[in-house]
Scaffold this active site. Structure first.
Site, PDB file in Angstrom:
ATOM      1  N   PRO A   2      33.147  37.672  54.138  1.00  0.00           N
ATOM      2  CA  PRO A   2      33.963  38.528  54.966  1.00  0.00           C
ATOM      3  C   PRO A   2      35.450  38.322  54.736  1.00  0.00           C
ATOM      4  O   PRO A   2      35.945  37.198  54.741  1.00  0.00           O
ATOM      5  CB  PRO A   2      33.588  38.081  56.378  1.00  0.00           C
ATOM      6  CG  PRO A   2      33.017  36.716  56.229  1.00  0.00           C
ATOM      7  CD  PRO A   2      32.907  36.391  54.799  1.00  0.00           C
ATOM      8  N   GLU A   3      36.134  39.416  54.559  1.00  0.00           N
ATOM      9  CA  GLU A   3      37.588  39.400  54.538  1.00  0.00           C
ATOM     10  C   GLU A   3      38.049  40.018  55.857  1.00  0.00           C
ATOM     11  O   GLU A   3      37.229  40.264  56.737  1.00  0.00           O
ATOM     12  CB  GLU A   3      38.111  40.169  53.316  1.00  0.00           C
ATOM     13  CG  GLU A   3      37.518  39.637  52.017  1.00  0.00           C
ATOM     14  CD  GLU A   3      38.006  40.380  50.777  1.00  0.00           C
ATOM     15  OE1 GLU A   3      39.173  40.792  50.754  1.00  0.00           O
ATOM     16  OE2 GLU A   3      37.208  40.552  49.841  1.00  0.00           O
TER      17      GLU A   3
END
Length: 281
Positions: A2-3
């Site tokens: 996840p960014e």
DNA sequence: ACGAGAACCTGTTTGC
DNA sequence: TGCAAACAGGTTCTCG
């Protein structure tokens, strides 16, 4: 995994199930994530009511009514799934933590690679917490301008791509969105970071903001294990111009792929970079 | 002081 | 088909 857009999507998904709710039970099954879970995590949280679910960089910040802050990072493969009352299946080997609310909803933290982490902070001094203290500006804040970005990059001799992955330069970018933002800005990932200023700085800051905004609106990017907290897939992966598209045509170049080779893949600091050598200088 | 590379860990995809 | 290598959205430590 996840960014910033994925973490923001998770935040939006879990906030309605946490805010205003009491944590009835906190089950810890495995403590050895990237770092050991804090001692007494369950005892510190059980019985508390969540007052806010926020995000800073790629960290989720879950604030309780007595000033405790649960800091959560999803690492590469972490996710949080919402399981309705009576609908929580027996935990699997990678389901490390459950937060169960007074409504009977289970928020299940799953992380096969265990690169994620959890820690506790105090609301009064959260900015000084070691995990948060050094972070760069939030790219979706008003205050994030080309000028601010250029200042952060000035004097850096390494490649621009690598600098943008540094969370002390800008907070929240990861491999996907750095590649996509550089493409939109028309800047080479190999360019010396410190050479980005003035109009180029504005162009890059605008590209970062735009790609993140669009990705948040799309619910993030689902490549392998990422899901929204609801279990739904994000769909920004269908909007990638360069990421994971080595050898394919650049969306803006109508030249012959057989001739130009299309999108180029290189490795920088051990990580894949995708770009269009024709459009990015 | 800075930047590249390895390490952390598991699962999936790719290539011989 | 089968096995091994490569690769994956992140961070942090070590080494040159």
């Amino acid at each position: 995994m996840p960014e910033l857009p994925e973490v923001e999507t998770v935040r939006c998904g879990i906030a309605p199930h946490l805010e205003g709710h009491r944590l009835a039970h906190v089950a810890v099954r495995r403590k050895d994530l990237r770092r050991p879970l804090p001692e007494g995590l369950s005892a510190r949280l059980e019985g508390r009511t969540v007052v806010a679910v926020e995000r800073r960089a790629k960290y989720l910040l879950i604030r309780t009514d007595d000033g405790a802050v649960l800091i959560v990072h999803l690492g590469m493969s972490g996710r949080i799934t919402i399981l309705g009352p009576g609908k929580a299946p027996p935990p699997g080997p990678h389901d490390h933590v459950d937060l169960v609310t007074d409504a009977g909803v289970t928020l299940r933290y799953t992380d096969p690679r265990r690169f994620g982490l959890m820690d506790l902070g105090d609301a009064g001094s959260l900015g000084d917490h070691p995990l948060l203290a050094g972070l760069g500006p939030e790219p979706l804040d008003e205050a994030f301008t080309g000028r601010v970005l250029a200042d952060r990059l000035s004097g850096k001799n390494g490649p621009l791509k690598t600098a943008l992955l540094d969370q002390t330069v800008v907070a929240g970018l990861g491999n996907i969105y750095v590649c996509e933002a550089l493409y939109r800005a028309g800047l080479s990932p190999r360019r010396k970071a410190g050479t980005v200023r003035g109009a180029r700085g504005e162009r890059l800051a605008g590209a970062i903001r735009a790609v993140l905004d669009e990705a948040v609106a799309a619910g993030g990017s689902s490549l392998r294990d990422y899901r929204q907290a609801s279990g739904d897939l994000g769909y920004f992966q269908f909007s990638f111009a360069v990421y994971g598209r080595a050898g394919q045509a650049c969306p803006a170049c109508d030249c012959d792929v057989a001739k130009t080779g299309g999108i180029t893949r290189i490795v920088q600091s051990g990580r894949s970079t995708f770009f269009c050598a024709k459009r990015q200088r």
